[in-house]
Design an enzyme around this catalytic site. Structure first.
Site, PDB file in Angstrom:
ATOM      1  N   ARG A 189       0.824  -1.220   0.000  1.00  0.00           N
ATOM      2  CA  ARG A 189       0.000   0.000   0.000  1.00  0.00           C
ATOM      3  C   ARG A 189       0.853   1.263   0.000  1.00  0.00           C
ATOM      4  O   ARG A 189       0.422   2.316  -0.414  1.00  0.00           O
ATOM      5  CB  ARG A 189      -0.839   0.042   1.288  1.00  0.00           C
ATOM      6  N   ARG A 201       9.065   5.764  -4.125  1.00  0.00           N
ATOM      7  CA  ARG A 201       9.262   6.670  -5.271  1.00  0.00           C
ATOM      8  C   ARG A 201      10.725   7.054  -5.429  1.00  0.00           C
ATOM      9  O   ARG A 201      11.389   7.363  -4.435  1.00  0.00           O
ATOM     10  CB  ARG A 201       8.492   7.971  -5.051  1.00  0.00           C
ATOM     11  N   ARG A 255      -9.383  -4.732  14.782  1.00  0.00           N
ATOM     12  CA  ARG A 255      -8.104  -4.298  15.310  1.00  0.00           C
ATOM     13  C   ARG A 255      -8.389  -2.953  15.973  1.00  0.00           C
ATOM     14  O   ARG A 255      -9.113  -2.121  15.425  1.00  0.00           O
ATOM     15  CB  ARG A 255      -7.107  -4.120  14.162  1.00  0.00           C
ATOM     16  N   ARG A 262       2.537   6.188  16.715  1.00  0.00           N
ATOM     17  CA  ARG A 262       2.771   7.524  16.168  1.00  0.00           C
ATOM     18  C   ARG A 262       2.168   8.585  17.062  1.00  0.00           C
ATOM     19  O   ARG A 262       1.352   8.296  17.945  1.00  0.00           O
ATOM     20  CB  ARG A 262       2.238   7.640  14.746  1.00  0.00           C
ATOM     21  N   GLU A 286      -0.768   7.352  19.672  1.00  0.00           N
ATOM     22  CA  GLU A 286      -1.585   6.213  19.222  1.00  0.00           C
ATOM     23  C   GLU A 286      -0.917   4.912  19.601  1.00  0.00           C
ATOM     24  O   GLU A 286       0.254   4.694  19.272  1.00  0.00           O
ATOM     25  CB  GLU A 286      -1.700   6.245  17.698  1.00  0.00           C
ATOM     26  N   TYR A 322     -13.184  -2.432   5.317  1.00  0.00           N
ATOM     27  CA  TYR A 322     -12.387  -1.242   5.526  1.00  0.00           C
ATOM     28  C   TYR A 322     -12.621  -0.257   4.388  1.00  0.00           C
ATOM     29  O   TYR A 322     -12.126  -0.427   3.296  1.00  0.00           O
ATOM     30  CB  TYR A 322     -10.875  -1.532   5.658  1.00  0.00           C
ATOM     31  N   ASP A 337     -12.259   3.702   3.133  1.00  0.00           N
ATOM     32  CA  ASP A 337     -11.829   5.075   3.364  1.00  0.00           C
ATOM     33  C   ASP A 337     -13.058   5.962   3.236  1.00  0.00           C
ATOM     34  O   ASP A 337     -14.092   5.543   2.703  1.00  0.00           O
ATOM     35  CB  ASP A 337     -10.761   5.477   2.332  1.00  0.00           C
TER      36      ASP A 337
HETATM   37  P1  FAD Z   1     -18.988   5.261  11.416  1.00  0.00           P
HETATM   38  O1  FAD Z   1     -18.316   6.579  11.263  1.00  0.00           O
HETATM   39  O2  FAD Z   1     -18.396   4.289  12.358  1.00  0.00           O
HETATM   40  O3  FAD Z   1     -20.512   5.548  11.813  1.00  0.00           O
HETATM   41  C1  FAD Z   1     -21.368   4.566  12.356  1.00  0.00           C
HETATM   42  C2  FAD Z   1     -22.244   5.251  13.400  1.00  0.00           C
HETATM   43  O4  FAD Z   1     -23.266   4.343  13.821  1.00  0.00           O
HETATM   44  C3  FAD Z   1     -21.478   5.653  14.653  1.00  0.00           C
HETATM   45  O5  FAD Z   1     -21.622   7.036  14.903  1.00  0.00           O
HETATM   46  C4  FAD Z   1     -22.114   4.799  15.756  1.00  0.00           C
HETATM   47  O6  FAD Z   1     -22.193   5.474  17.002  1.00  0.00           O
HETATM   48  C5  FAD Z   1     -23.500   4.560  15.186  1.00  0.00           C
HETATM   49  N1  FAD Z   1     -24.136   3.361  15.760  1.00  0.00           N
HETATM   50  C6  FAD Z   1     -23.615   2.103  15.823  1.00  0.00           C
HETATM   51  N2  FAD Z   1     -24.475   1.281  16.451  1.00  0.00           N
HETATM   52  C7  FAD Z   1     -25.567   2.020  16.783  1.00  0.00           C
HETATM   53  C8  FAD Z   1     -26.774   1.743  17.477  1.00  0.00           C
HETATM   54  N3  FAD Z   1     -27.046   0.512  17.961  1.00  0.00           N
HETATM   55  N4  FAD Z   1     -27.656   2.744  17.660  1.00  0.00           N
HETATM   56  C9  FAD Z   1     -27.396   3.991  17.204  1.00  0.00           C
HETATM   57  N5  FAD Z   1     -26.265   4.314  16.550  1.00  0.00           N
HETATM   58  C10 FAD Z   1     -25.352   3.338  16.347  1.00  0.00           C
HETATM   59  N6  FAD Z   1     -10.505   7.256   5.996  1.00  0.00           N
HETATM   60  C11 FAD Z   1      -9.911   8.127   5.149  1.00  0.00           C
HETATM   61  O7  FAD Z   1     -10.388   8.347   4.034  1.00  0.00           O
HETATM   62  N7  FAD Z   1      -8.752   8.787   5.526  1.00  0.00           N
HETATM   63  C12 FAD Z   1      -8.163   8.593   6.737  1.00  0.00           C
HETATM   64  O8  FAD Z   1      -7.124   9.218   7.030  1.00  0.00           O
HETATM   65  C13 FAD Z   1      -8.784   7.666   7.643  1.00  0.00           C
HETATM   66  N8  FAD Z   1      -8.235   7.430   8.854  1.00  0.00           N
HETATM   67  C14 FAD Z   1      -8.822   6.530   9.688  1.00  0.00           C
HETATM   68  C15 FAD Z   1      -8.251   6.299  10.940  1.00  0.00           C
HETATM   69  C16 FAD Z   1      -8.820   5.389  11.828  1.00  0.00           C
HETATM   70  C17 FAD Z   1      -8.186   5.142  13.161  1.00  0.00           C
HETATM   71  C18 FAD Z   1      -9.980   4.678  11.418  1.00  0.00           C
HETATM   72  C19 FAD Z   1     -10.589   3.649  12.337  1.00  0.00           C
HETATM   73  C20 FAD Z   1     -10.573   4.914  10.200  1.00  0.00           C
HETATM   74  C21 FAD Z   1     -10.006   5.829   9.309  1.00  0.00           C
HETATM   75  N9  FAD Z   1     -10.604   6.122   8.085  1.00  0.00           N
HETATM   76  C22 FAD Z   1      -9.979   7.009   7.217  1.00  0.00           C
HETATM   77  C23 FAD Z   1     -11.901   5.487   7.670  1.00  0.00           C
HETATM   78  C24 FAD Z   1     -13.156   6.340   8.059  1.00  0.00           C
HETATM   79  O9  FAD Z   1     -13.172   6.520   9.463  1.00  0.00           O
HETATM   80  C25 FAD Z   1     -14.437   5.611   7.597  1.00  0.00           C
HETATM   81  O10 FAD Z   1     -14.425   5.485   6.193  1.00  0.00           O
HETATM   82  C26 FAD Z   1     -15.774   6.306   7.968  1.00  0.00           C
HETATM   83  O11 FAD Z   1     -15.758   6.860   9.244  1.00  0.00           O
HETATM   84  C27 FAD Z   1     -16.897   5.295   7.873  1.00  0.00           C
HETATM   85  O12 FAD Z   1     -18.152   5.895   8.091  1.00  0.00           O
HETATM   86  P2  FAD Z   1     -19.413   5.024   8.526  1.00  0.00           P
HETATM   87  O13 FAD Z   1     -20.579   5.953   8.500  1.00  0.00           O
HETATM   88  O14 FAD Z   1     -19.477   3.791   7.724  1.00  0.00           O
HETATM   89  O15 FAD Z   1     -19.100   4.517  10.013  1.00  0.00           O
HETATM   90  N1  UDP Z   2       4.531   1.122   7.600  1.00  0.00           N
HETATM   91  C1  UDP Z   2       5.786   1.036   8.143  1.00  0.00           C
HETATM   92  N2  UDP Z   2       6.381   2.166   8.620  1.00  0.00           N
HETATM   93  C2  UDP Z   2       5.766   3.372   8.585  1.00  0.00           C
HETATM   94  C3  UDP Z   2       4.467   3.463   8.023  1.00  0.00           C
HETATM   95  C4  UDP Z   2       3.869   2.305   7.541  1.00  0.00           C
HETATM   96  O1  UDP Z   2       6.359  -0.032   8.212  1.00  0.00           O
HETATM   97  O2  UDP Z   2       6.347   4.362   9.047  1.00  0.00           O
HETATM   98  C5  UDP Z   2       3.909  -0.130   7.105  1.00  0.00           C
HETATM   99  C6  UDP Z   2       3.036  -0.828   8.158  1.00  0.00           C
HETATM  100  O3  UDP Z   2       3.201  -2.221   7.980  1.00  0.00           O
HETATM  101  C7  UDP Z   2       1.634  -0.430   7.752  1.00  0.00           C
HETATM  102  C8  UDP Z   2       1.768  -0.421   6.233  1.00  0.00           C
HETATM  103  O4  UDP Z   2       3.067   0.110   5.995  1.00  0.00           O
HETATM  104  O5  UDP Z   2       0.692  -1.350   8.195  1.00  0.00           O
HETATM  105  C9  UDP Z   2       0.728   0.404   5.531  1.00  0.00           C
HETATM  106  O6  UDP Z   2       0.805   1.736   5.984  1.00  0.00           O
HETATM  107  P1  UDP Z   2      -0.486   2.617   6.211  1.00  0.00           P
HETATM  108  O7  UDP Z   2      -0.083   3.977   6.596  1.00  0.00           O
HETATM  109  O8  UDP Z   2      -1.373   2.418   5.036  1.00  0.00           O
HETATM  110  O9  UDP Z   2      -1.023   1.869   7.502  1.00  0.00           O
HETATM  111  P2  UDP Z   2      -2.426   1.684   8.183  1.00  0.00           P
HETATM  112  O10 UDP Z   2      -2.338   2.548   9.397  1.00  0.00           O
HETATM  113  O11 UDP Z   2      -3.479   2.119   7.209  1.00  0.00           O
HETATM  114  O12 UDP Z   2      -2.426   0.224   8.506  1.00  0.00           O
END
Ligand code: FAD
Ligand code: UDP
Length: 372
Positions: free
Chosen positions: A170, A174, A247, A278, A304, A352, A354
């Site tokens: 992923r 470069r 996870r 991080r 984190e 998963y 985005d």
């Molecule tokens: P959610 O945002 O989880 O919404 C579901 C909602 O349902 C929640 O508010 C919850 O409270 C509600 N719910 C659940 N059960 C019930 C119930 N029984 N009654 C009432 N309400 C309920 N994407 C990116 O594009 N860029 C990023 O940099 C990025 N970083 C991320 C980092 C982390 C740590 C994580 C976990 C995800 C990241 N994502 C990122 C992905 C992004 O968070 C998701 O794509 C997006 O939030 C999904 O939206 P959703 O509406 O499907 O789910």
């Molecule tokens: N990774 C790493 N070093 C870094 C950043 C990322 O080894 O400084 C590896 C790690 O295995 C990670 C993968 O690259 O799971 C993909 O990176 P990404 O940022 O997409 O990780 P995510 O947080 O989405 O798993």
């Protein structure tokens, strides 16, 4: 009373709510949390929009999704360029000419490519079978040892030899001086925070917070023709086939009485001994300024920690292994039998996504529902 009850005020729920309302449907949105926006929720602390459920950077190649989100918010020019800290040595990410120059002193792309090839050959890897072999064959042994091995083992809680090779693919590699972590055409952070953007999506729509669907399911169901459910699919069926695994990540957030802690939004700690993976310094998503362009005197950081997930913890990343894939498929059979309920989003589809992907699937689903 309502055409649609939408369970979850995250991106999936908010996009469906907007589209259905604009087409004349009557919609009620509920969320068990005390706020909207699901996991993209940001909260203001010391004038800084803090990403409460983990750092979120919007990036996409999908022009229509980009135009869609720009209806609800202005996006800034933030470009994700994390820095790796290996025992106090700093390297640019993703792996690019700045990284290779710092690691080996090489100056040209030919020299960098030759160095990687030399280390790959010395390791004797022709056909990578796991993450360790894949990483060495992509960037050589030195970068694997300093920037990948420790970080990956902390993040996934197991050795790189036991992880699949695709995870590391992923990351861009470069032979140019380009620190942009993503290969996306469009990227940025909504000015004023994600919560404000989702508020604008939900403008004029009835939203009830602190409302758990399962606490009052029968009554809520009776008020709507259809239900769009964005919570965990296994919870909907009361975990009757067993629970899906996730996870998890734990965040420790601190306000610091200084203007600048690390000079960048994200610094990855890539050694095995530092317990966090991080540190996010939230103000740098918005260039350290408030909405009027003033410098902010304090800063907010989040460490984190990758952690094992157990039932009851916040579900973050679905686990893409055979066992969970099979269990999800079994739940999906049950879900397809529910004629009144549509399962969607990251938890409803155990996928998963985005942000841009979740918006795209919600737009498609709303269009499909309106056609039917
Ligand atoms: P959610 O945002 O989880 O919404 C579901 C909602 O349902 C929640 O508010 C919850 O409270 C509600 N719910 C659940 N059960 C019930 C119930 N029984 N009654 C009432 N309400 C309920 N994407 C990116 O594009 N860029 C990023 O940099 C990025 N970083 C991320 C980092 C982390 C740590 C994580 C976990 C995800 C990241 N994502 C990122 C992905 C992004 O968070 C998701 O794509 C997006 O939030 C999904 O939206 P959703 O509406 O499907 O789910
Ligand atoms: N990774 C790493 N070093 C870094 C950043 C990322 O080894 O400084 C590896 C790690 O295995 C990670 C993968 O690259 O799971 C993909 O990176 P990404 O940022 O997409 O990780 P995510 O947080 O989405 O798993």
């Amino acid at each position: 009373m309502y055409d649609y009850l939408i369970v979850g005020a995250g991106l999936y729920g908010a996009v469906c709510a907007r589209q259905l309302t604009d087409a004349g449907k009557k919609v009620l949105v509920i969320d068990k949390r005390s706020h909207i926006a699901g996991n993209v929720y940001t909260e203001k602390m010391e004038g800084i929009n803090v990403h409460i459920y983990g750092a979120h950077i919007f990036h996409t190649n999908n022009k229509s999704v980009w135009e869609y989100v720009n209806r609800f918010s202005v996006f800034n020019r933030f470009t994700n360029s994390p820095v790796a800290n290996y025992k106090g040595e700093l390297y640019s990410l993703p792996f690019n000419m700045y990284t290779f120059n710092k690691m080996w002193g090489v100056v040209t792309p030919e020299e960098a490519a030759a160095k990687i090839e030399e280390q790959r050959k010395a390791a004797g890897i022709d056909n990578p079978q796991n993450l360790e072999e894949q990483a060495i064959s992509l960037v050589g042994t030195d970068i694997y040892e300093k920037l990948i091995k420790g970080y990956t083992q902390k993040q996934w809680g197991r050795p790189c030899e036991d992880l699949p090779a695709f995870i590391i693919k992923r990351l861009p590699v470069r032979l140019t001086f380009d620190n942009n972590y993503f290969n996306a055409l469009y990227q940025g952070i909504p000015v004023g925070g994600y919560t404000k953007m989702v508020e604008s999506m939900l403008d004029g729509i009835e939203v009830r917070l602190d409302t758990d669907y399962f606490a009052n399911k029968a009554e809520l169901d009776s008020q709507a023709d259809k239900v769009i459910y964005t919570g965990p699919i296994d919870a909907y069926f009361d975990y009757k086939l067993g629970n899906l695994e996730y996870r998890s990540v734990r965040f420790e957030t601190e306000v610091l009485d200084k203007p600048n802690f690390q000079g960048n939004a994200a610094v990855n700690y890539t050694d095995a001994d530092t317990p966090w993976t991080r540190i996010i310094e939230h103000k740098w998503f918005e260039f350290g300024k408030d909405e009027d362009g003033n410098d902010l005197p304090k800063t907010v950081i989040s460490r984190e920690y990758s952690s094992e997930w157990k039932l009851g913890d916040e579900p973050y990343y679905p686990v893409n292994d055979e066992k969970n894939g099979k269990l999800y498929a079994d739940y999906k059979v049950l879900a397809d039998k529910e004629t009144k309920v549509i399962f969607g989003g990251r938890l409803g589809e155990y996928k998963y996504y985005d942000m841009d992907q979740v918006i795209a699937v919600a737009l498609d689903k709303a269009a499909e529902l309106l056609k039917a």
